[in-house]
Design an enzyme around this catalytic site. Structure first.
Site, short mmCIF file in Angstrom:
data_model
loop_
_atom_site.label_atom_id
_atom_site.label_comp_id
_atom_site.label_asym_id
_atom_site.label_seq_id
_atom_site.Cartn_x
_atom_site.Cartn_y
_atom_site.Cartn_z
N GLY A 213 0.69 -1.11 -0.36
CA GLY A 213 -0.36 0.17 -0.21
C GLY A 213 0.77 1.03 0.19
O GLY A 213 1.97 1.28 -0.44
N ASN A 214 0.12 3.26 0.31
CA ASN A 214 0.98 3.75 0.49
C ASN A 214 0.39 4.25 1.76
O ASN A 214 -0.60 4.55 2.31
CB ASN A 214 1.59 4.71 -0.72
CG ASN A 214 -0.45 4.19 -1.88
OD1 ASN A 214 -1.33 5.33 -1.09
ND2 ASN A 214 -0.93 3.89 -2.67
N ARG A 215 0.81 5.91 1.69
CA ARG A 215 0.62 6.83 3.21
C ARG A 215 -0.61 7.35 2.79
O ARG A 215 -0.75 8.17 3.32
CB ARG A 215 1.39 7.83 3.31
CG ARG A 215 2.87 6.74 4.17
CD ARG A 215 4.28 7.78 4.36
NE ARG A 215 5.23 6.80 3.92
CZ ARG A 215 5.46 6.11 5.53
NH1 ARG A 215 5.24 6.92 6.82
NH2 ARG A 215 6.80 5.80 5.98
N SER A 216 -1.21 7.48 0.79
CA SER A 216 -2.43 8.39 0.80
C SER A 216 -3.41 8.28 2.32
O SER A 216 -3.92 7.28 2.35
CB SER A 216 -3.05 8.09 -1.00
OG SER A 216 -3.83 8.79 -0.67
N ALA A 280 -4.05 8.11 -5.12
CA ALA A 280 -2.23 7.29 -5.12
C ALA A 280 -2.90 5.48 -5.63
O ALA A 280 -2.82 4.86 -5.16
CB ALA A 280 -1.53 7.59 -3.89
#
Length: 405
Positions: A213-216, A280
């Site tokens: 995943g990512n930090r969005s 994102a």
């Protein structure tokens, strides 16, 4: 200004006779606590749900439903004339019909006729009433005249019924009111437009408990949705893993992965005037999904995770627009050579506008503020200084508007 005192914005809170009238108490509290002078104008039917003493105590103003009270002050004219905003929550089917046809048989409908300020209507009713052609024509008429009619939420209605028609969360109605007040007397310039916005960050499952995943946080996408709704647009928000409350007046589609997000965006974009890809989206996903949790084995290194590319949604919708004047906006989160990488991405993706910002562990992701440069396909660049994400959202819509034509 009066001496050293700043005059509070004057808001009229209309309340019509629906079971959701009790929720307007929370909207009233948020308006008064944020520095607005609020006068409540209920219909006679609304007082069956919440009594006049409650409205008077919470607002600090006397409450009446009749044009005959305090006649010497001509309240049926003065209240609307002096208001900076009129918001009706809930707005029943009956109230919408009267407003659309210019009927004025009580203080609230008289106020709506005399108001020369922005008007926000938050409908609440059963699904069948909302979907009836008469209601839809009344809503279309009101929007054409410049009113912001907030789309109802989907959820539990009176009794056991569930569907579209629920009053949106009062906190989100307040956000619409705040945005409309901030724009002053500016017309809802996105009225009649359908915009699709993606928000959040996709998650690509590796096994039942792990994902890439990512930090969005999704906050910028939600700001785009809220500002578009306040400017009169019909908004579809495709959100991935944000855990944020649904914005008022916005149709929200919940997804998890990049493949799911692509399907939802393509479906919503079929009749959209603009698509804004603020999410994102993961560039890669695991080639294989482990049906059981991948175990750690003593003395052994884990097997490499093979990745495959996810679809490039921004490039796809830019190349395969449903019509020539559909506006496509992308976002580029960069960590170095920000503008150079942004210009290359704009050319590569083929979108009309690209919002480029620098990101990092403590920058942009999850923050309440943002700064960016909006690159346009015609070569122009619009810097947006550090400030609320709503300010960047409004700049995006300002730049998108001329491209509709």
């Amino acid at each position: 200004m009066r001496g050293d005192t700043v005059e509070k914005p004057k808001v009229v809170l209309g309340v019509s006779g629906g079971i959701a009238a009790y929720k307007a108490c929370e909207l009233l509290r948020r308006l008064t606590e944020s520095g607005h002078d609020v006068r409540v104008v209920p219909t006679a039917s609304a007082l069956h749900f919440v009594g006049a003493p409650t409205w008077a105590a919470l607002s600090g103003h006397p409450v009446s439903t009749e044009v005959w009270s305090e006649v010497h002050e001509v309240p049926h004219v003065r209240i609307g004339q002096s208001a900076d905003l009129v918001v009706v929550a809930p707005a029943t089917a009956d109230l919408l019909a009267k407003a659309a046809h210019g009927l004025a048989d009580d203080l609230l409908t008289n106020t709506l006729l005399t108001a020369r300020c922005p008007v926000v209507l938050a409908p609440a009713m059963h699904t069948e009433m909302w979907e009836h052609p008469a209601t839809q024509e009344n809503v279309a008429t009101l929007r054409r005249r410049g009113a912001v009619v907030v789309e109802p939420a989907v959820g539990r209605l009176t009794g056991a019924d569930t569907g579209k028609g629920r009053l949106p969360d009062p906190a989100e109605i307040f956000e619409v009111c705040r945005r409309v007040l901030a724009r002053g007397t500016a017309a809802p310039d996105l009225a009649g437009r359908h915009v699709v916005i993606s928000a959040g960050g996709t998650r690509e499952p590796l096994d039942p408990v792990r994902f890439l995943g990512n930090r969005s946080s999704g906050k910028q996408g939600y700001a785009l949705a809220r500002t578009a709704a306040a400017r009169g647009a019909r908004v579809t928000l495709v959100e991935a893993n944000t855990r944020l409350p649904d914005p008022a007046g916005v149709d929200v589609v919940h997804v998890g992965t990049a493949v799911e997000l692509r399907a939802a965006v393509l479906a919503a974009a079929a009749d959209a005037d603009a698509v804004v890809m603020a999410a994102a989206v993961a560039d890669f996903r695991p080639a294989e999904y482990a049906a059981g949790k991948i175990k750690k084995k003593d003395g052994e290194e884990p097997a490499p995770v093979v990745l495959v590319r996810n679809p490039d949604i921004l490039a796809e919708i830019s190349a395969e627009r449903v019509r020539a004047d559909q506006v496509i906006v992308g976002f580029a989160a960069e960590t170095d050579d920000v503008l150079a990488n942004g210009r290359a991405k704009l050319l590569r993706k083929g979108c009309d506008l690209l919002v480029v910002n620098e990101v990092g562990e403590h920058r942009t992701f999850g923050a309440e503020e943002n700064e960016a440069v909006v690159l346009a396909a015609d070569g122009t660049e619009t810097p947006v200084p550090h400030g609320p994400k709503e300010a960047l959202a409004d700049t995006v819509w300002d730049l998108a508007l001329p491209l509709f034509h």
